[in-house]
Write a protein that holds these residues in place. Structure first.
Motif, short mmCIF file in Angstrom:
data_model
loop_
_atom_site.label_atom_id
_atom_site.label_comp_id
_atom_site.label_asym_id
_atom_site.label_seq_id
_atom_site.Cartn_x
_atom_site.Cartn_y
_atom_site.Cartn_z
N PHE A 1 -1.80 -7.50 -51.52
CA PHE A 1 -3.04 -7.25 -50.79
C PHE A 1 -2.86 -7.55 -49.30
O PHE A 1 -3.22 -6.72 -48.45
N SER A 2 -2.30 -8.69 -48.98
CA SER A 2 -2.10 -9.09 -47.58
C SER A 2 -1.15 -8.13 -46.88
O SER A 2 -1.39 -7.72 -45.74
N LEU A 3 -0.06 -7.77 -47.56
CA LEU A 3 0.94 -6.89 -46.98
C LEU A 3 0.36 -5.51 -46.66
O LEU A 3 0.52 -4.99 -45.55
N PHE A 4 -0.36 -4.93 -47.62
CA PHE A 4 -0.92 -3.60 -47.41
C PHE A 4 -2.08 -3.61 -46.42
O PHE A 4 -2.29 -2.63 -45.69
N LEU A 5 -2.83 -4.70 -46.38
CA LEU A 5 -3.91 -4.80 -45.40
C LEU A 5 -3.34 -4.81 -43.98
O LEU A 5 -3.85 -4.12 -43.09
N ILE A 6 -2.28 -5.58 -43.78
CA ILE A 6 -1.63 -5.64 -42.47
C ILE A 6 -1.05 -4.27 -42.10
O ILE A 6 -1.22 -3.79 -40.97
N MET A 7 -0.38 -3.64 -43.05
CA MET A 7 0.21 -2.32 -42.79
C MET A 7 -0.87 -1.29 -42.45
O MET A 7 -0.67 -0.46 -41.56
N TYR A 8 -1.99 -1.36 -43.15
CA TYR A 8 -3.07 -0.40 -42.88
C TYR A 8 -3.67 -0.63 -41.50
O TYR A 8 -3.91 0.34 -40.75
N LEU A 9 -3.92 -1.88 -41.14
CA LEU A 9 -4.50 -2.18 -39.83
C LEU A 9 -3.54 -1.77 -38.71
O LEU A 9 -3.97 -1.22 -37.69
N ILE B 1 -4.69 3.57 -49.25
CA ILE B 1 -4.62 2.10 -49.14
C ILE B 1 -5.96 1.41 -49.38
O ILE B 1 -6.02 0.43 -50.13
N PRO B 2 -7.08 1.83 -48.74
CA PRO B 2 -8.34 1.11 -48.97
C PRO B 2 -8.74 1.02 -50.44
O PRO B 2 -9.23 -0.03 -50.88
N ILE C 1 -7.58 -4.35 -55.93
CA ILE C 1 -6.98 -5.69 -56.03
C ILE C 1 -8.04 -6.77 -55.84
O ILE C 1 -8.07 -7.77 -56.57
N GLN C 2 -8.91 -6.57 -54.86
CA GLN C 2 -9.91 -7.58 -54.55
C GLN C 2 -10.92 -7.74 -55.69
O GLN C 2 -11.34 -8.85 -56.01
N THR C 3 -11.29 -6.63 -56.32
CA THR C 3 -12.28 -6.68 -57.41
C THR C 3 -11.63 -6.87 -58.78
O THR C 3 -12.35 -6.99 -59.78
N GLN C 4 -10.29 -6.86 -58.80
CA GLN C 4 -9.54 -6.95 -60.05
C GLN C 4 -9.96 -5.86 -61.04
O GLN C 4 -10.10 -6.08 -62.23
N ASN C 5 -10.18 -4.68 -60.48
CA ASN C 5 -10.58 -3.51 -61.26
C ASN C 5 -9.67 -2.36 -60.88
O ASN C 5 -9.70 -1.88 -59.74
N GLN C 6 -8.83 -1.91 -61.79
CA GLN C 6 -7.82 -0.90 -61.49
C GLN C 6 -8.31 0.53 -61.69
O GLN C 6 -7.54 1.47 -61.56
N SER C 7 -9.57 0.70 -61.99
CA SER C 7 -10.06 2.04 -62.35
C SER C 7 -10.36 2.89 -61.13
O SER C 7 -10.62 2.39 -60.03
#
Length: 311
Positions: A28-36, A78-79, A85-91
């Motif tokens: 989550f942290s890695l992809f958030l940084i990459m997206y920003l 990415i979003p 990941i944040q909601t722990q819901n993969q759907s």
């Protein structure tokens, strides 16, 4: 296993890059940084080009479109992954999955055409400098963008229309962080022969032909540059083309990596990493490549900072 057509599909599950929950915060942290970094870097390129009249040329017009495309391509995938990941819901809903396929194909194809258009711009500027302003006029550049976008969206629409005719099984787990066409076709319980033929046919026509055009253009560019009598001029021309060559190399190596990984490996992790290399990494790296290796961008950036500091 039960067969279901697309109207009966409620949700699809994106399994992401790993099945281990302890790695999810890191991802989550890695992809958030990459997206920003991707969004801010490409927005900066667009702002710099639009704010400096000296950069209102075909080359930087195409570059601005490339930056906009990179933002869109990253925003498609990415979003949604970060939210899951944040909601722990993969759907993801079937419509959401189909939308991801459409926009990834559309903007991915558009980026392919943009790189070819930028190559052609370099070719005309170096090999036919006296005719550059006549050939690369604003009307031609605008039509080139519109035509490229139209073909890319038409390709995406054809693939999505063919998916609508497929029947799917109940186990709709995609070992990816987004809905990728190849992975969705693997989930179908009905025949995907026509879909696969369309995929390889379009990839051959649009991908290979465009890439071949880029190779041909650069072979002519190298041939012309090597005939130049001045070493300093040869260095300047190669330096100008260096940024674009780096972007082309990064994009096509990642794209070919996805093709080979899908064909020769069944590892979900390798396939996911390969897909990340063409939907995330090039879009993040492009602003750095152009800003660090392009003198005009750096000069315009300093001017922009100076104007901002003045206010």
């Amino acid at each position: 296993m039960e067969l279901r057509n697309q109207t009966g599909i409620a949700k699809i599950f994106l399994l992401g890059l790993t099945e281990y929950p302890e790695f999810q915060p890191l991802i989550f942290s890695l992809f958030l940084i990459m997206y920003l970094v991707t969004v801010l870097g490409n927005l900066l390129i667009i702002l710099v080009v639009s704010s400096d009249s000296h950069l209102h040329t075909p080359m930087y017009f195409f570059l601005s479109n490339l930056s906009c495309t990179d933002i869109c391509l990253s925003t498609i995938t990415i979003p949604k992954m970060l939210v899951n990941i944040q909601t722990q819901n993969q759907s993801i809903t079937y419509i959401g999955c189909l939308s991801q396929i459409f926009f990834v194909l559309a903007f991915g194809g558009f980026e392919n055409f943009l790189l070819a258009a930028m190559t052609y711009d370099h070719y005309v500027a170096i090999c036919q400098p006296l005719r550059y302003t006549v050939i690369m006029n604003p009307c031609f550049c605008g039509l080139l963008i519109l035509f490229s976008l139209f073909i890319s969206m038409l390709d995406a629409m054809m693939h999505c229309a063919m998916i609508l005719h497929l029947s799917f099984c109940t186990d709709l787990d995609i070992p990816q962080f987004f809905c990728e066409l190849a992975q969705v076709l693997k989930l179908a319980c009905s025949s995907t022969l026509i879909n696969n033929i369309l995929t390889y046919f379009v990839a051959s026509i649009l991908g290979v032909s465009v890439f071949s055009g880029i190779i041909f253009s650069y072979s002519r560019i190298v041939s012309t540059v090597l005939r130049m009598p001045s070493d300093s001029r040869r260095y300047k021309v190669f330096s100008t083309c260096g940024s674009h060559l780096s972007v082309v190399s990064l994009f096509y190596r990642a794209s070919f990596g996805v093709v080979f990984s899908s064909a020769f490996t069944k590892s979900p992790t390798i396939t996911s990493v390969a897909s990340m290399m063409y939907t995330v990494v090039p879009q993040m790296m492009n602003p750095f490549i152009y800003s660090l290796r392009n003198k005009d961008i750096k000069v315009s950036f300093r001017k922009l900072i100076g104007r901002i500091s003045y206010f």
